[in-house]
Design a protein around this motif. Structure first.
Motif, PDB file in Angstrom:
ATOM      1  N   LEU A   5       4.362  -1.834   0.384  1.00  0.00           N
ATOM      2  CA  LEU A   5       3.110  -1.523  -0.302  1.00  0.00           C
ATOM      3  C   LEU A   5       3.296  -1.011  -1.725  1.00  0.00           C
ATOM      4  CD1 LEU A   5       1.284  -0.045   2.786  1.00  0.00           C
ATOM      5  CD2 LEU A   5       0.554  -2.051   1.482  1.00  0.00           C
ATOM      6  N   VAL A   6       4.517  -0.654  -2.110  1.00  0.00           N
ATOM      7  CA  VAL A   6       4.693  -0.238  -3.506  1.00  0.00           C
ATOM      8  C   VAL A   6       4.976  -1.442  -4.410  1.00  0.00           C
ATOM      9  CG1 VAL A   6       5.437   2.081  -2.869  1.00  0.00           C
ATOM     10  CG2 VAL A   6       7.168   0.320  -3.282  1.00  0.00           C
ATOM     11  N   ALA A  63       1.811  -3.304  -6.988  1.00  0.00           N
ATOM     12  CA  ALA A  63       1.480  -2.661  -8.264  1.00  0.00           C
ATOM     13  C   ALA A  63       2.619  -2.863  -9.267  1.00  0.00           C
ATOM     14  CB  ALA A  63       1.207  -1.169  -8.062  1.00  0.00           C
ATOM     15  N   LEU A  89      -1.960  -5.695   1.330  1.00  0.00           N
ATOM     16  CA  LEU A  89      -1.073  -5.860   0.182  1.00  0.00           C
ATOM     17  C   LEU A  89      -1.788  -6.151  -1.127  1.00  0.00           C
ATOM     18  CD1 LEU A  89       1.738  -7.736   2.089  1.00  0.00           C
ATOM     19  CD2 LEU A  89       1.983  -5.532   0.924  1.00  0.00           C
ATOM     20  N   TRP A 139       6.209   4.204  -9.522  1.00  0.00           N
ATOM     21  CA  TRP A 139       6.763   2.867  -9.266  1.00  0.00           C
ATOM     22  C   TRP A 139       6.545   1.929 -10.444  1.00  0.00           C
ATOM     23  CZ3 TRP A 139      10.085   2.929  -5.562  1.00  0.00           C
ATOM     24  CH2 TRP A 139       9.972   3.908  -4.566  1.00  0.00           C
ATOM     25  N   VAL A 140       5.369   2.021 -11.042  1.00  0.00           N
ATOM     26  CA  VAL A 140       5.079   1.131 -12.167  1.00  0.00           C
ATOM     27  C   VAL A 140       6.017   1.440 -13.340  1.00  0.00           C
ATOM     28  CG1 VAL A 140       3.309   0.594 -13.897  1.00  0.00           C
ATOM     29  CG2 VAL A 140       2.695   0.709 -11.461  1.00  0.00           C
ATOM     30  N   LEU A 171      -1.090   6.153  -2.335  1.00  0.00           N
ATOM     31  CA  LEU A 171      -1.077   5.349  -3.568  1.00  0.00           C
ATOM     32  C   LEU A 171      -2.455   5.290  -4.217  1.00  0.00           C
ATOM     33  CD1 LEU A 171       1.215   2.326  -2.551  1.00  0.00           C
ATOM     34  CD2 LEU A 171       1.887   4.436  -3.726  1.00  0.00           C
ATOM     35  N   ALA A 182      -2.298  -3.080  -6.162  1.00  0.00           N
ATOM     36  CA  ALA A 182      -2.490  -3.509  -7.555  1.00  0.00           C
ATOM     37  C   ALA A 182      -3.911  -3.198  -8.018  1.00  0.00           C
ATOM     38  CB  ALA A 182      -2.197  -5.001  -7.693  1.00  0.00           C
ATOM     39  N   PHE A 205       7.183  10.242  -5.655  1.00  0.00           N
ATOM     40  CA  PHE A 205       7.247   8.906  -5.021  1.00  0.00           C
ATOM     41  C   PHE A 205       5.939   8.490  -4.348  1.00  0.00           C
ATOM     42  CE2 PHE A 205       7.352   9.228  -0.369  1.00  0.00           C
ATOM     43  CZ  PHE A 205       7.359  10.596  -0.216  1.00  0.00           C
ATOM     44  N   ASN A 206       5.029   9.422  -4.142  1.00  0.00           N
ATOM     45  CA  ASN A 206       3.723   9.060  -3.566  1.00  0.00           C
ATOM     46  C   ASN A 206       2.764   8.461  -4.598  1.00  0.00           C
ATOM     47  OD1 ASN A 206       3.965   9.933  -0.765  1.00  0.00           O
ATOM     48  ND2 ASN A 206       4.050  12.021  -1.545  1.00  0.00           N
ATOM     49  N   ASP A 207       3.152   8.516  -5.875  1.00  0.00           N
ATOM     50  CA  ASP A 207       2.265   8.053  -6.944  1.00  0.00           C
ATOM     51  C   ASP A 207       2.588   6.627  -7.380  1.00  0.00           C
ATOM     52  OD1 ASP A 207       1.278  10.587  -6.891  1.00  0.00           O
ATOM     53  OD2 ASP A 207       2.160  11.217  -8.804  1.00  0.00           O
ATOM     54  N   LEU A 208       1.552   5.845  -7.610  1.00  0.00           N
ATOM     55  CA  LEU A 208       1.764   4.486  -8.116  1.00  0.00           C
ATOM     56  C   LEU A 208       2.476   4.481  -9.461  1.00  0.00           C
ATOM     57  CD1 LEU A 208      -1.520   2.566  -7.245  1.00  0.00           C
ATOM     58  CD2 LEU A 208       0.804   1.905  -6.614  1.00  0.00           C
TER      59      LEU A 208
END
Lengths: 480, 480
Positions: free
Chosen positions: B93-94, B97, A93, B45-46, A131, A97, B39-42
């Protein structure tokens, strides 16, 4: 086997980390410049990742255990007091980040094959590979702490070779999910015909084995690396055989330069017997690098670290395997101690690996306080330290090192500021990142995926799936 | 029970998410302005987290399943083709970030109590509560997909009430770890005396139950909230009883305003029977909010969403529970279909909840394509939409809504730009964040921890631990 001539790739360095206060430099948390107590904060991780990327390291490598070291003095008191790997957080986890704050740095995390089901881990690993855009590695461990077993419903540790048998099947399940369940061109995103995924290119894995039954299909679509880069650190003969079959990066152990050289050669030889190239396994040693602008400055640092080191911390760490040396008289012979432990059913490789059947308990206690002091120990100016690194790599055929931290971020700061430029000056280290995935960083451009000779590649395209080795392919045609 | 008068806290909104392409608005991924395929990209989500925090939402709420919807047409083809919750990633895990990019927004994620061991999840949740500084919530589910069971070594789904019995013990294990294993003042960080943690304030939990044996101690130190905010969505009587005992936020179901009102009142009544306050359970409904600057603009959007919706996607979703309506003639009576399914051993609450024993298969097919259309459906100008929201909250006693997305990020952008200012103008919504933890956001300042009346609080200070309810406290004294 004589050392092979090195290919032109740089010496690899990983920052050796763990999501806790006291990983392996026990006692050092009290140093006023040490920020280990901030390990619960995201900033702690983001700052380290940025610094590691600035220093062009291969990866941050996160160790883990899922239990408490409660063997020493028959309880967890010393581990708690000395912060020996407790308190700790989940290593997976802290990666996202750090990934968001970097573009190239790799991340390898430890996860045990003994206590948690493979299907859920398969998706976690794929998620991290997505990710990070292919920067994820997995350090395969089978866990050795008796307390870990008791945290997962077992009365005690699973027997060593059984753990490896479980691990071997565990990895097969994962390869089937990662390599075999989805074809590369399964996701078509055909907006006109409302087809996101072509069902003809996704399949159940129908794994039925001795330890696991897993239907699939994998839930995540193929990521940049599919299978994360596989790391391992087994030192028993079973562990070495496992590494030779599965591992792409191995943390080699040894007592001195010669034993490292021998272990590296053994591993490459065993890998060849598995049909792999000797260079398909990258080898790493733990490194203590204490550097100063002058030799005196470096020695002052080393003396300070020595002074703050805590024997109690190392004994709790060593006692995690179950042998409590504090329960024996100091002048007892270790050969008798180990025999007694064997009679009590505690004679297992994983529990005795810290101790040798030589000398007395007092000798063993002295030795164990050094147990995590790797033979590679470089103290001095940047030039002196890099002499040592260069020499060791030449003599042992090692590919790189896991950098042990004494101070966070001090150890890494020193390395980036003082050692990296000297390595670069001698052409031993990259001057910029070239590759986009961790596997390409280790094995060269274009090799983001497992090589064809790797055991995991046998499931590609759905080959070798199912209990009878017959793929059960999802039918393509859909009545509308 | 009549609706109680609302306290002055704002109406809560969560963004309803899932780490996949097609969560519940099936077919919409083809919309040219929809970014779900990212949706696979950070960054995906950010960006969403930043926008949600700009809009002062309570939290991003992540759904999850750990299997494939392969009941419809006896296979996973439709789910794959329509991207119905596959491909998907791990929801936990998302979060890190997104947490690094925000300061106040909460994050709630779904995790099942049926297939993975509690000890490892306990540390994952504590890690997320640490990394978010107390902004983590857990949506407790017991999983209902037959394919999920087959991914975890079981021949088929665990029986509904057994799943809840497992979940009840699972939560007890977690409360013992989160609330009972470490005292608040256990971590002392006494550098002078080399004491990181006071061992007298950490204890094994020694849980021995029908489904789990877990020794402890917990590996993570106490986080801001200790126990994450507990969310739940059970609609069966067993599910409601579970929610009344454990949940602090409940996703209420219902067919119309009156059934929502009744379900909210029931839940508060059941919570009171558990010794809790009626306001200790926050209640949420799923909300469709389609807003435009003019009514015509909103209606054009709604028509477009309707046009792109895919009945096949909804049928695959509904068929995930195991009943394949495609296998029956259209004019068969649903009462007979359900009887036949029962005879085949498929008559379980979780599998039949999508279908009613009324009308024909054709009627059920028509209905099921609307199954995820919540009764709360507001389409219009900001003023019209907020009229609906305000009226529903007044009539049902709901505390808030989970905002269903049609377009990402369009749905949230519209909400933040058009609906939030109107809610604020009427004093129904916060104008800035005041609280630092998710639990305080729901229940007010100073309430970062479970209230004393919550079942989980009974383990505090090590009370009620161990198989006989007798705490086994780690001894304090350490011989040196």
């Amino acid at each position: 086997m004589a050392p092979t001539s090195r290919d032109p790739r740089p010496i690899g360095f990983n920052l050796f980390e763990m999501a806790c206060v006291g990983h392996i430099s026990h006692g050092l948390w009290v140093h006023p410049e040490n920020s280990r107590h901030r390990f619960n904060d995201l900033d702690f991780w983001v700052d380290q990742a940025r610094l590691a990327e600035e220093g062009l390291l291969d990866a941050i490598f996160l160790a883990d255990v899922i239990g408490t070291y409660d063997g020493y003095r028959a309880g967890p008191e010393t581990a708690l007091q000395e912060a020996v790997q407790i308190p700790s957080n989940d290593p997976l986890l802290v990666i996202p980040a750090m990934a968001a704050a970097t573009r190239h740095l790799g991340f390898a995390a430890t996860f045990s094959t003994t206590y948690e089901p493979p299907f859920a881990f398969a998706r976690r690993a794929s998620t991290l590979d997505h990710l990070t855009k292919g920067r994820f590695g997995w350090n395969v461990v089978t866990s050795y702490l008796p307390n870990a077993a008791r945290n997962f419903g077992l009365p005690g540790e699973v027997e060593h070779d059984t753990r490896y048998a479980i691990a071997d099947e565990y990895l097969d399940v994962l390869y089937k999910l990662w390599e075999g369940s989805w074809d590369d061109d399964a996701v078509v995103q055909d907006r006109e015909n409302h087809v996101y995924t072509d069902p003809a290119k996704v399949r159940y894995i129908d794994h039925v084995g001795e330890h696991f039954s897993v239907a699939g299909p994998h839930l995540a679509q193929p990521s940049a690396q599919r299978t994360p880069v596989i790391f391992q650190a087994g030192s028993s003969s079973t562990g070495k055989a496992f590494a030779a079959k599965h591992a792409e990066g191995v943390f080699v152990g040894g007592y001195d330069l010669e034993s490292y050289r021998q272990n590296v050669a053994d591993l490459r030889r065993l890998a060849v017997l598995e049909g792999r190239e000797p260079t398909d396994v990258k080898t790493y040693a733990m490194a203590v690098v204490i550097v100063g602008r002058t030799r005196a400055e470096a020695e002052r640092k080393a003396e300070e670290f020595e002074r703050l080191s805590r024997a109690e911390g190392y004994l709790a760490h060593a006692g995690g395997g179950g042998i409590d040396l504090a329960a024996y008289p100091r002048d007892a012979l270790m050969s008798e101690v180990l025999a007694q432990e064997a009679a009590a059913g505690r004679d297992r490789t994983s529990r005795t690996r810290f101790f040798r059947a030589e000398g007395t308990v007092a000798d063993a206690l002295r030795e164990v306080t050094r147990f995590d002091r790797p033979p590679f120990f470089a103290i001095g100016t940047p030039s002196e330290v890099v002499d040592e690194i260069e020499g060791w790599v030449r003599e042992t055929d090692l590919d790189g090192f896991n950098l042990r931290q004494f101070l966070t971020p001090g150890t890494l700061e020193d390395f980036v500021e003082l050692v990296v430029p000297e390595l670069q000056r001698r052409g031993l280290y990259r001057t910029r990142y070239e590759e986009s995935t961790l596997r390409e960083r280790l094995f060269g451009p274009g090799r983001a995926r497992l090589p064809d000779t790797h055991h995991g590649a046998r499931y590609r395209g759905g080959a070798n799936l199912g209990p009878a080795g017959v793929p059960r392919v999802v039918t393509a045609a859909l009545a509308r």
